[in-house]
Design a protein around this motif. Sequence first.
Motif, PDB file in Angstrom:
ATOM      1  N   ILE A  80       4.984   9.760   5.757  1.00 32.30           N
ATOM      2  CA  ILE A  80       6.114   8.782   5.421  1.00 32.30           C
ATOM      3  C   ILE A  80       6.359   7.511   6.461  1.00 32.30           C
ATOM      4  CG2 ILE A  80       8.644   8.858   5.213  1.00 32.30           C
ATOM      5  CD1 ILE A  80       8.528  11.465   4.478  1.00 32.30           C
ATOM      6  N   VAL A  81       6.253   6.290   5.922  1.00 33.11           N
ATOM      7  CA  VAL A  81       6.523   5.186   6.821  1.00 33.11           C
ATOM      8  C   VAL A  81       7.769   4.740   7.010  1.00 33.11           C
ATOM      9  CG1 VAL A  81       5.851   2.659   6.809  1.00 33.11           C
ATOM     10  CG2 VAL A  81       4.367   4.184   5.751  1.00 33.11           C
ATOM     11  N   TRP A  82       8.827   4.759   6.093  1.00 32.04           N
ATOM     12  CA  TRP A  82      10.341   4.643   6.429  1.00 32.04           C
ATOM     13  C   TRP A  82      10.865   5.562   5.202  1.00 32.04           C
ATOM     14  CZ3 TRP A  82      12.741   2.431   2.191  1.00 32.04           C
ATOM     15  CH2 TRP A  82      12.150   1.546   1.270  1.00 32.04           C
ATOM     16  N   GLN A  83      12.082   5.513   5.521  1.00 20.10           N
ATOM     17  CA  GLN A  83      13.010   6.264   4.445  1.00 20.10           C
ATOM     18  C   GLN A  83      14.334   5.923   4.579  1.00 20.10           C
ATOM     19  OE1 GLN A  83      12.201  10.506   5.038  1.00 20.10           O
ATOM     20  NE2 GLN A  83      13.979  10.808   6.675  1.00 20.10           N
ATOM     21  N   GLN A  84      15.149   6.086   3.447  1.00 18.32           N
ATOM     22  CA  GLN A  84      16.586   5.654   3.485  1.00 18.32           C
ATOM     23  C   GLN A  84      17.397   6.748   2.640  1.00 18.32           C
ATOM     24  OE1 GLN A  84      18.486   3.053   4.696  1.00 18.32           O
ATOM     25  NE2 GLN A  84      17.126   1.823   5.324  1.00 18.32           N
ATOM     26  N   VAL A  85      18.344   7.619   3.425  1.00 16.24           N
ATOM     27  CA  VAL A  85      19.129   8.698   2.865  1.00 16.24           C
ATOM     28  C   VAL A  85      20.055   7.763   1.701  1.00 16.24           C
ATOM     29  CG1 VAL A  85      20.827  10.219   3.221  1.00 16.24           C
ATOM     30  CG2 VAL A  85      19.166  10.012   4.827  1.00 16.24           C
ATOM     31  N   THR A  86      20.131   8.373   0.569  1.00 16.21           N
ATOM     32  CA  THR A  86      20.958   7.505  -0.376  1.00 16.21           C
ATOM     33  C   THR A  86      22.202   8.457  -0.639  1.00 16.21           C
ATOM     34  OG1 THR A  86      19.458   8.692  -2.300  1.00 16.21           O
ATOM     35  CG2 THR A  86      19.031   6.412  -1.287  1.00 16.21           C
ATOM     36  N   SER A  87      22.319   9.607  -0.566  1.00 11.33           N
ATOM     37  CA  SER A  87      23.539  10.474  -0.863  1.00 11.33           C
ATOM     38  C   SER A  87      23.383  11.938   0.051  1.00 11.33           C
ATOM     39  CB  SER A  87      23.537  10.738  -2.407  1.00 11.33           C
ATOM     40  OG  SER A  87      22.802  11.957  -2.712  1.00 11.33           O
ATOM     41  N   GLU A  88      24.688  12.318   0.283  1.00  6.88           N
ATOM     42  CA  GLU A  88      24.610  13.552   1.047  1.00  6.88           C
ATOM     43  C   GLU A  88      25.647  14.430   0.600  1.00  6.88           C
ATOM     44  OE1 GLU A  88      23.053  13.199   5.579  1.00  6.88           O
ATOM     45  OE2 GLU A  88      24.788  11.938   5.067  1.00  6.88           O
ATOM     46  N   GLY A  98       0.983  -1.299  -0.075  1.00  6.64           N
ATOM     47  CA  GLY A  98      -0.005  -0.022  -0.047  1.00  6.64           C
ATOM     48  C   GLY A  98       0.838   1.255  -0.020  1.00  6.64           C
ATOM     49  N   LEU A  99       2.238   1.223  -0.259  1.00  5.83           N
ATOM     50  CA  LEU A  99       3.010   2.231  -0.191  1.00  5.83           C
ATOM     51  C   LEU A  99       3.502   2.643  -1.606  1.00  5.83           C
ATOM     52  CD1 LEU A  99       5.218   1.182   2.893  1.00  5.83           C
ATOM     53  CD2 LEU A  99       3.300   2.624   2.825  1.00  5.83           C
ATOM     54  N   VAL A 100       3.809   3.963  -1.794  1.00  7.43           N
ATOM     55  CA  VAL A 100       4.492   4.577  -3.167  1.00  7.43           C
ATOM     56  C   VAL A 100       6.039   4.877  -2.625  1.00  7.43           C
ATOM     57  CG1 VAL A 100       4.423   6.272  -4.576  1.00  7.43           C
ATOM     58  CG2 VAL A 100       2.328   5.477  -3.679  1.00  7.43           C
ATOM     59  N   TYR A 101       6.813   4.306  -3.349  1.00 10.01           N
ATOM     60  CA  TYR A 101       8.193   4.578  -3.095  1.00 10.01           C
ATOM     61  C   TYR A 101       8.873   5.678  -4.084  1.00 10.01           C
ATOM     62  CZ  TYR A 101       7.114   0.096  -0.953  1.00 10.01           C
ATOM     63  OH  TYR A 101       6.490  -0.776  -0.231  1.00 10.01           O
ATOM     64  N   ILE A 102       9.117   6.844  -3.540  1.00  6.95           N
ATOM     65  CA  ILE A 102       9.611   7.978  -4.094  1.00  6.95           C
ATOM     66  C   ILE A 102      11.068   8.284  -4.049  1.00  6.95           C
ATOM     67  CG2 ILE A 102       8.983  10.271  -4.194  1.00  6.95           C
ATOM     68  CD1 ILE A 102       6.499   9.904  -2.619  1.00  6.95           C
ATOM     69  N   PRO A 103      11.527   8.456  -5.373  1.00  2.00           N
ATOM     70  CA  PRO A 103      13.030   8.872  -5.048  1.00  2.00           C
ATOM     71  C   PRO A 103      13.192  10.414  -5.089  1.00  2.00           C
ATOM     72  CG  PRO A 103      12.318   8.373  -7.521  1.00  2.00           C
ATOM     73  CD  PRO A 103      11.410   8.079  -6.511  1.00  2.00           C
ATOM     74  N   SER A 104      13.345  10.862  -3.788  1.00  7.01           N
ATOM     75  CA  SER A 104      13.082  12.408  -3.548  1.00  7.01           C
ATOM     76  C   SER A 104      14.446  13.077  -3.211  1.00  7.01           C
ATOM     77  CB  SER A 104      12.329  12.472  -2.239  1.00  7.01           C
ATOM     78  OG  SER A 104      12.988  11.988  -1.112  1.00  7.01           O
ATOM     79  N   LEU A 105      14.185  14.140  -3.564  1.00  9.13           N
ATOM     80  CA  LEU A 105      15.554  15.151  -3.293  1.00  9.13           C
ATOM     81  C   LEU A 105      15.056  16.093  -2.054  1.00  9.13           C
ATOM     82  CD1 LEU A 105      15.988  16.146  -6.989  1.00  9.13           C
ATOM     83  CD2 LEU A 105      17.427  14.727  -5.697  1.00  9.13           C
ATOM     84  N   ASP A 106      16.080  16.191  -1.099  1.00  8.90           N
ATOM     85  CA  ASP A 106      15.989  17.190  -0.083  1.00  8.90           C
ATOM     86  C   ASP A 106      16.848  18.276  -0.358  1.00  8.90           C
ATOM     87  OD1 ASP A 106      15.133  18.194   2.271  1.00  8.90           O
ATOM     88  OD2 ASP A 106      16.351  17.052   3.622  1.00  8.90           O
ATOM     89  N   VAL A 141      22.296  19.186   1.240  1.00  5.57           N
ATOM     90  CA  VAL A 141      21.853  18.429  -0.096  1.00  5.57           C
ATOM     91  C   VAL A 141      21.946  17.269   0.292  1.00  5.57           C
ATOM     92  CG1 VAL A 141      22.606  18.068  -2.467  1.00  5.57           C
ATOM     93  CG2 VAL A 141      22.941  20.214  -1.646  1.00  5.57           C
ATOM     94  N   ARG A 142      20.728  16.443   0.051  1.00  2.00           N
ATOM     95  CA  ARG A 142      20.565  15.090   0.287  1.00  2.00           C
ATOM     96  C   ARG A 142      19.622  14.440  -0.647  1.00  2.00           C
ATOM     97  NH1 ARG A 142      18.533  13.786   6.186  1.00  2.00           N
ATOM     98  NH2 ARG A 142      16.606  14.938   5.526  1.00  2.00           N
ATOM     99  N   GLU A 143      19.704  13.188  -0.787  1.00  2.00           N
ATOM    100  CA  GLU A 143      18.553  12.363  -1.704  1.00  2.00           C
ATOM    101  C   GLU A 143      18.102  11.312  -0.633  1.00  2.00           C
ATOM    102  OE1 GLU A 143      19.449  11.826  -6.158  1.00  2.00           O
ATOM    103  OE2 GLU A 143      21.524  11.921  -5.222  1.00  2.00           O
TER     104      GLU A 143
END
Length: 734
Positions: free
Chosen positions: A511-519, A428-436, A497-499
């Motif tokens: 948001i149910v969970w998140q993983q920082v992928t770059s900083e 039931g989740l949407v997985y978003i490649p996001s930019l912070d 700057v984070r992804e």
Amino acid sequence: MKKMSLRASAIALVSAAALASGLALVSTASIAGGLDTSSVPYPVAAEQWPFSGGDQAGTYFSALTDINDSNAGQLGFAWAFDMGTDRGQEATPLVIDGVMYTSGVWGIVYALEATTGKLLWQFDPGIDPMSARNACCDTVNRGIAYRDGMVFVASEDGKLHALDARTGAEKWQADTIINRKEVYASTGGVILTKDAVVIGNSGADLGDGSSRGYISAWDLKTGKFKWRFFTVPPAPNQPYEHPELEMAAKSWGPNRDGRYQNGGAVWDGLSYDPETDQIVFGTANASPYLRVKNAAERHDDLFNASIIAVNAQNGRMNWYYQETPGDSWDYDAVQKFIFANLPFEGQKHRVVMQASKNGFYYTLDLKTGKLLGADAYSYVNWAKGVDLKTGRPQFTETADYTLKPKNVYPSWAGAHTWNPMSFSPQSGLVYIPSLDVPNVILNMADNGGKLKHIEGFFNADGIIPDETYDPAAMKRLFGPMPDKAELQKERPGTKLVREILKAWDPVNHKIVWQQVTSEGNRGYDGGVLSTAGNVVVQGRGDGTLWVYNAKTGAPLKTIQTGSHIMAAPMTYKINGVQYVAVQVGYGGSGISFPIPPSSAAYRNMNTNRILVFKLGGGEVPQPEKRVAPFDYPAPPPFKATQAQLLHGEEKFTEYCSRCHGFGPGVTPDLSRLPPEVHAMFKDIVLKGALASLGMAPLNDLVSEKDVEDIHAYLLDTERQGYEAQVKAGKKPAK
């Protein structure tokens, strides 16, 4: 005979078409293992992958379970295919009847044996490299479409090609560009309706005189033109091509300048809903959008930064919703859509969802366009929120950068851009490649810098404060800029700057969970795949492919591919073996930015591959590492005045920096040129000596004097780097 409902008949038509083409889809009900897929309006992908998004709902979800959360650690290399090109790879392949079809740079199409990677045929549209100047963000292509033994692709120069799926022979071709004097290109994927191929265009970013947005439809079988929908009105006193434009023109205010084309390009995000027979698409920024707009001067500028639904038979508008009225921040609304059946306030709705560039997650009724939800899924400071009754954002003081630069979240790069998100009906989740990521956005005309506006430079006067951000160095060109300490005050303790890969609950708006992928710097991470095996797969800019538990976000497997990954993975099954495939190659909007340090050592940043994985596979063959270090060669002798160097810096920033940065990237670093290139510099820039490699001549933009000063500036930059290198005791580059 019992009469079939509209919904049932639509699904029957889709399923019948799939069976006729030999496609394996899974009904939108339940499958073995008890997975309920009723939240997806159409059959989801199973053993085959017939659409770019897996299914017509654009979920990037597969019902396959062979690769799952209990065995993902066994995933390894199956085969690879060298595409023979470089630059960015953003397409997701299709797999139909044992054949993988995909597109690469320029719109080249490949057909491969899906179990071995053996090339069956290749179609090259024969692009004139001169047209690369019209491509905003590299010569990328985001995908193809398949129907009844035909493959459809839009090449970078705006031509639409219909190919025989067995041989690659071209059946018909259509020119979709209405005015070749404007800066049009086509980089988005095509979509198919019941009887047409539909494509948009890009160009709204490239300068104040840039292109006017539209989508056009062409007959599937013959390539005959059917209809066209323009997204913005024509110049004042010109006839309206369709009635919706008269309404749109009233929203542009009284001072609309007829010299400009107004933008609103549709460069990605096209979707088709067979039940309502409508096309849903998003539009990009206005052009020029960087007009000074405080609250009193702002106009809506329809239909820019909007979601639009049109009748697929005649192109007439059914509904629209504008996400960012009076966009002045480059908040395109072209991110890919997902269709789903979800509850809102106790009622089930067929919805269209989008994680917009502007930082809000929008949910609208697919049939009516009614706004059901608009929630911030990323840090946002340009608006306090969205009024669900009016649909309008509630602007903050930060949004107005008229008088001084502001640190605006999200940046012009968006909180989410073209990289596909994925919806799993299982979790039931949407997985978003996001930019912070913020940007220091400014009104250059009044900020005291030398440059008043960078013509043709994405229209965006916004600077991302990554690890290379140096406000003192920028001051002369752009005027006073805030330092990093000041920027950091808004969010202490967080990298600027984070992804982040985010698992978003669209029903409970959280948001149910998140993983920082770059900083620190953008890695230009990839799109997302989810499966019924309770796994989520995403590639990163550092060359790693990650597999996560879809419900918890726990990492299950990491594979170092040595190749930058921007595209979304896909999965398929042949002869009892499930495979995961992804296209790799660095480029896209990161074309002028340095390659991430973690992957800069690999030569493959300029080599495109398709990588395929399976359970029990081996190690990924690593691309050859770069032979030469990124040192400065000794520059040839030159003389230049300080005035020439300053003028050269200005012209380089205006006309060259969109594609060329300083540091290891996709395009050559012009501050580290060998002597033979220096010798032909003028011929390259003015006469197109390297046009065959994509460097079109700029003789219509810069004078011979400009080129001489640009060259002097680059030579001086190279001299400074070389002298610092020698002082540090490094050996000169060979």
